[in-house]
Design an enzyme around this catalytic site. Structure first.
Site, PDB file in Angstrom:
ATOM      1  N   ASP A 191       0.851  -1.187   0.000  1.00 18.20           N
ATOM      2  CA  ASP A 191       0.000   0.000   0.000  1.00 18.20           C
ATOM      3  C   ASP A 191       0.889   1.241   0.000  1.00 18.20           C
ATOM      4  O   ASP A 191       1.235   1.780   1.041  1.00 18.20           O
ATOM      5  CB  ASP A 191      -0.881  -0.020   1.250  1.00 18.20           C
ATOM      6  CG  ASP A 191      -2.150   0.761   1.057  1.00 18.20           C
ATOM      7  OD1 ASP A 191      -2.385   1.227  -0.077  1.00 18.20           O
ATOM      8  OD2 ASP A 191      -2.903   0.914   2.026  1.00 18.20           O
TER       9      ASP A 191
ATOM     10  N   TYR B  48       8.335  -4.658  -8.391  1.00 12.68           N
ATOM     11  CA  TYR B  48       7.547  -5.848  -8.711  1.00 12.68           C
ATOM     12  C   TYR B  48       7.319  -6.092 -10.197  1.00 12.68           C
ATOM     13  O   TYR B  48       6.608  -7.002 -10.555  1.00 12.68           O
ATOM     14  CB  TYR B  48       6.207  -5.831  -7.978  1.00 12.68           C
ATOM     15  CG  TYR B  48       5.418  -4.533  -8.145  1.00 12.68           C
ATOM     16  CD1 TYR B  48       4.952  -4.126  -9.379  1.00 12.68           C
ATOM     17  CD2 TYR B  48       5.139  -3.736  -7.040  1.00 12.68           C
ATOM     18  CE1 TYR B  48       4.238  -2.956  -9.525  1.00 12.68           C
ATOM     19  CE2 TYR B  48       4.423  -2.572  -7.176  1.00 12.68           C
ATOM     20  CZ  TYR B  48       3.977  -2.179  -8.428  1.00 12.68           C
ATOM     21  OH  TYR B  48       3.271  -1.020  -8.578  1.00 12.68           O
TER      22      TYR B  48
ATOM     23  N   LYS C 132      -7.844  -8.922  -2.273  1.00  8.96           N
ATOM     24  CA  LYS C 132      -7.715  -7.980  -1.151  1.00  8.96           C
ATOM     25  C   LYS C 132      -7.905  -8.662   0.209  1.00  8.96           C
ATOM     26  O   LYS C 132      -8.711  -9.585   0.341  1.00  8.96           O
ATOM     27  CB  LYS C 132      -8.762  -6.860  -1.299  1.00  8.96           C
ATOM     28  CG  LYS C 132      -8.637  -6.042  -2.563  1.00  8.96           C
ATOM     29  CD  LYS C 132      -7.455  -5.101  -2.550  1.00  8.96           C
ATOM     30  CE  LYS C 132      -7.715  -3.842  -1.783  1.00  8.96           C
ATOM     31  NZ  LYS C 132      -8.242  -2.730  -2.537  1.00  8.96           N
TER      32      LYS C 132
ATOM     33  N   CYS D  29     -18.169  28.346  24.887  1.00 12.67           N
ATOM     34  CA  CYS D  29     -18.363  29.746  25.284  1.00 12.67           C
ATOM     35  C   CYS D  29     -19.827  30.169  25.266  1.00 12.67           C
ATOM     36  O   CYS D  29     -20.136  31.332  25.487  1.00 12.67           O
ATOM     37  CB  CYS D  29     -17.540  30.671  24.387  1.00 12.67           C
ATOM     38  SG  CYS D  29     -18.173  30.747  22.707  1.00 12.67           S
TER      39      CYS D  29
ATOM     40  N   CYS E 102     -19.008  28.046  15.746  1.00  9.01           N
ATOM     41  CA  CYS E 102     -19.148  29.051  16.797  1.00  9.01           C
ATOM     42  C   CYS E 102     -18.585  30.345  16.208  1.00  9.01           C
ATOM     43  O   CYS E 102     -17.417  30.392  15.829  1.00  9.01           O
ATOM     44  CB  CYS E 102     -18.345  28.620  18.024  1.00  9.01           C
ATOM     45  SG  CYS E 102     -18.111  29.983  19.174  1.00  9.01           S
TER      46      CYS E 102
HETATM   47  S1  IVH Z   1       1.491  -5.198 -10.441  1.00 11.23           S
HETATM   48  C1  IVH Z   1      -1.000  -3.741 -14.415  1.00 11.23           C
HETATM   49  N1  IVH Z   1       2.284  -5.856  -8.055  1.00 11.23           N
HETATM   50  O1  IVH Z   1      -1.468  -1.903  -6.898  1.00 11.23           O
HETATM   51  C2  IVH Z   1      -0.792  -3.371 -12.984  1.00 11.23           C
HETATM   52  N2  IVH Z   1       1.018  -3.874  -8.291  1.00 11.23           N
HETATM   53  O2  IVH Z   1      -4.245  -1.659  -7.848  1.00 11.23           O
HETATM   54  C3  IVH Z   1       0.335  -4.175 -12.448  1.00 11.23           C
HETATM   55  N3  IVH Z   1       0.679  -2.661  -6.207  1.00 11.23           N
HETATM   56  O3  IVH Z   1      -0.903   0.333  -9.536  1.00 11.23           O
HETATM   57  C4  IVH Z   1       0.629  -3.840 -11.078  1.00 11.23           C
HETATM   58  N4  IVH Z   1       1.805  -4.007  -4.916  1.00 11.23           N
HETATM   59  O4  IVH Z   1       0.458   0.572  -7.393  1.00 11.23           O
HETATM   60  C5  IVH Z   1       1.606  -4.955  -8.787  1.00 11.23           C
HETATM   61  N5  IVH Z   1       3.107  -6.552  -6.006  1.00 11.23           N
HETATM   62  C6  IVH Z   1       2.437  -5.660  -6.727  1.00 11.23           C
HETATM   63  C7  IVH Z   1       1.852  -4.513  -6.164  1.00 11.23           C
HETATM   64  C8  IVH Z   1       1.128  -3.647  -6.989  1.00 11.23           C
HETATM   65  C9  IVH Z   1       1.117  -2.900  -4.966  1.00 11.23           C
HETATM   66  C10 IVH Z   1      -0.157  -1.502  -6.590  1.00 11.23           C
HETATM   67  C11 IVH Z   1       0.328  -0.763  -7.798  1.00 11.23           C
HETATM   68  C12 IVH Z   1      -0.780  -0.825  -8.789  1.00 11.23           C
HETATM   69  C13 IVH Z   1      -1.955  -1.019  -7.882  1.00 11.23           C
HETATM   70  C14 IVH Z   1      -3.104  -1.633  -8.627  1.00 11.23           C
END
Ligand code: IVH
Length: 693
Positions: free
Chosen positions: A126, A233, A322, A419, A434
């Site tokens: 995040d 990533y 999620k 007050c 106020c």
């Molecule tokens: S891959 C095509 N890997 O999540 C998008 N995203 O909701 C590929 N994020 O914009 C994204 N950890 O900011 C990927 N291990 C992870 C991630 C990740 C966080 C975020 C990233 C992305 C957003 C999408």
């Protein structure tokens, strides 16, 4: 028959409800992406987005091209140069439960005609998504996602993130692009908030927004001090290099080149394995020194990824699985009212203490009376709360208990609890206020704000001392801090000589704070630090600002239109109203008498450095290499002046992209018009202005 009420979504037609959801989501997108300060939790946002998606799917007549369902992220701001992303930075579809993950897996299986496929599961960090470009192993560009197509060039700031390599090692390709998530480690975040608490400053809401705000502010030293980190990533093909044919291999190659790759990443063959891993990660979600809000599950083979492709803004080959929002039920014991600096009556929920994901929660925010009614919460109710970030929990709503009697609807008090002045609520303002500017609660908040770090920065004079100074009758106006003496301070319980000296030294030093800080410190409603900067760029002294008319001030809004926070009519009105109040003038005059510098010190003028003296510019439209404010600054640095409206006295109109009525006026008045490339040439050779004049 009941009349449709905008408060009850079920009463609205699908088209009206879809429009309402779009408006709400745009508002929340702006708060989240452009201001880094959301007012609802991710869970609430996801629920609104989900409702809109379902509505658009069920009623195609509700779809619009500019729906938030079709967009990615925020819009790039103009504080940083903009950069196009050659490969768009996309978003991910969400799965909120195992059934949704299974549905994704089935879809992928079908699209791949039953071929087996492996999956990489990673933590979904995040933070703030960034793109990092390397040429010959050198880090040359770092950008935020922005709206997915265009982001902000934040290279300078990202160079201060220790775990972003400046130079790669090993056999890296000549050009490569890595993507990852930059984040503020939880211990840095906690330390920052502890310090804010000590200083009596409002706490940052969560690490995600504070981290994003850190990368999107202008001082790289701040990024370094906050120990920002990255998890990388993904790797992108940006040339003709032969990149690995599997994502898993790409991750390990990236690690070998020096990128920081999360060691929780795993590769699996079956969905059951992915789900076991999810359960394991969920159980440990608070063990890491950073926040993760789920898993990202990705098809491993790049050939299979390519075959699956994209659906709109999301890849079909990946999904965000999620973690559930962190919610709990508890009793609402009371709703207390705190009076804020601007007189706003801020309701706060007092809860029966409850543990939500490892932290005990006993307070939660409730924004205003309307918010309380919308959520239908009453004192005594069982309520659902959510810890949206690390700090401030929200009340989600009332949890009905069959057969339970409920108390009366909540009403804001008619009189200020501090007050006793009759409370007012103006049309268009969500808050009850106020109106008594001498209200002790308001004054305490004003004093805390005045001395705080972002304002006059009187280190040592924290919340506790503000309270004591007020209670002892030593300070009843912010200007009185300048009259404090060492004798008065050392008499206070637990105030040693050392601290008294430190406080007095800092009070003295504050007399020379930049004018923008002073304007911010005065607490003029709606004048934040950014607006104060804009004001000072136009009015270099408080007296000039005080004489500005409402239209002229509001025009600063027009002029800074593409900024996320301009001036605009509401703020203009607030500034003008501030200077009408006699008491405020008294504060200003006492500050002046105390020696506080109420003007902006300008660099000493050297005639040779002022080749554009006497030249008036109007800059309009969007410039591609700088913002209008920056361009104005450059003109002024050469001695020129700038105004916002074109008249016969204007010497030059600088027309950027989509210049509108000002360009037309300049043509009509025969004011010379120059375009951006010409302005750039002139800035390089300021003397040329005489040749073309
Ligand atoms: S891959 C095509 N890997 O999540 C998008 N995203 O909701 C590929 N994020 O914009 C994204 N950890 O900011 C990927 N291990 C992870 C991630 C990740 C966080 C975020 C990233 C992305 C957003 C999408």
């Amino acid at each position: 028959m009941t009349t449709p009420s905008p408060d009850n979504p079920n009463d609205l037609s699908p088209i009206t409800r879809a429009q309402q959801l779009r408006d709400e989501l745009w508002f929340h997108n702006d708060r989240y992406y452009n201001n880094d300060s959301p007012v609802i939790s991710d869970g609430q946002y996801d629920a609104l987005m989900q409702e809109l998606r379902e509505l658009e799917a069920a009623h195609p007549e509700c779809r619009t091209a500019n729906s938030p369902t079709q967009m990615v992220g925020g819009s790039p701001s103009d504080r940083f140069p903009q950069v196009e992303h050659p490969i768009p930075m996309l978003s991910l579809a969400n799965a909120f439960g195992r059934d949704e993950l299974e549905a994704w897996h089935r879809r992928v299986t079908d699209l791949l005609d039953g071929q087996p496929f492996r999956m990489v599961a990673e933590l979904k960090i995040d933070g703030l998504a960034v793109r990092l470009v390397y040429r010959n192993g050198e880090f040359v560009l770092g950008a935020t996602r922005g709206n997915g197509q265009t982001g902000e060039d934040v290279t300078h700031n990202l160079r201060q993130v220790q775990s972003i390599p400046h130079k790669l090692i090993g056999d890296y390709p000549p050009v490569l692009e890595a993507r990852g998530e930059v984040y503020l480690p939880l211990d840095s975040f906690r330390r920052m908030n502890e310090e804010r608490e000590r200083n009596g400053e409002p706490l940052y809401a969560n690490p995600r927004n504070t981290g994003a705000g850190t990368i999107r502010q202008l001082d790289p030293a701040v990024v370094r001090d906050r120990n920002m980190e990255i998890w990388t990533y993904s790797l992108n093909d940006t040339g003709d290099s032969a990149l690995p044919s599997s994502h898993w291999d790409a991750l390990s190659r990236m690690q070998s080149w020096g990128f920081r790759v999360n060691d929780q990443n795993r590769i699996f063959d079956t969905l059951d394995q992915v789900c076991d891993f999810y359960d394991d990660m969920l159980a440990h979600r608070h063990d890491w020194p950073y926040e993760a809000d789920g898993l990202v599950v990705k098809v491993d083979s790049i050939a299979q990824q390519n075959a699956l492709g994209f659906a709109g803004r999301e890849p079909r080959w990946a999904i965000a699985y999620k973690f559930p929002a962190e919610r709990a039920n508890t009793r609402l014991l009371d709703i207390v009212i705190n009076v804020g600096r601007t007189g706003s009556l801020n309701p706060q929920a007092i809860l029966e203490p409850v543990v939500v994901s490892g932290a005990t929660v006993q307070h939660a925010s409730l924004h205003n009376e309307e918010d309380i009614h919308r959520k239908d919460v009453r004192i005594g109710d069982l309520v659902e709360i959510e810890r949206a970030g690390d700090v401030i929990p929200h009340v989600i709503g009332h949890v009905p208990v069959p057969g339970e009697e409920r108390g009366p609807e909540f009403r804001m008090p008619e009189r200020c609890p501090e007050c006793d002045t009759t409370v007012v609520k103006e049309l268009g303002d969500a808050m009850h206020r106020c109106p008594n500017s001498a209200c002790p609660a308001q004054f305490f908040e004003s004093l805390k704000h005045f001395v705080s770090r972002g304002a006059m920065d009187m280190d040592g004079l924290g919340e506790r001392w503000c309270r004591i100074l007020i209670d002892r009758g030593l300070v009843s106006d912010v200007s009185h801090v300048y009259n404090l003496t060492s004798e008065q301070l050392v008499q206070l319980d637990r105030m040693g000589e050392k601290l008294a000296t430190r406080i007095l030294t800092n009070i003295e030093a504050s007399k020379k704070r930049p004018l923008a800080r002073i304007l911010f410190a005065l607490g003029i409603p709606h004048v934040g630090a950014e607006v104060a900067d804009i004001l000072v760029s136009r009015y270099p002294s408080i007296d000039e600002l005080a004489q500005a008319g409402i239209d002229e001030l509001a025009d600063l809004y027009d002029y800074n239109r593409e900024e996320s926070q301009g001036v605009g009519p509401r703020i203009a009105d607030s500034i003008v109203s501030y200077f009408v109040v006699e008491r405020n003038w008294q504060t200003i005059s006492e500050l002046r008498d105390a020696g506080v510098q109420l003007w902006q010190e300008l660099a000493p003028v050297n005639e040779d450095d002022q080749p554009w003296k006497g030249q008036t510019f109007v800059i309009t439209g969007t410039l591609s290499t700088m913002t209008r404010r920056e361009a104005e600054g450059k003109v002024k640095a050469l001695g020129g002046s700038t105004t916002s409206s074109v008249s016969r006295k204007t010497n030059w109109l600088v027309a950027g992209e989509s210049a509108g009525s000002k360009l037309a006026t300049a043509e009509r008045l025969r004011v010379p018009i120059i375009y951006e490339h010409r302005l750039l040439e002139l800035l390089e050779n300021p003397g040329m202005i005489c040749e073309i004049a």
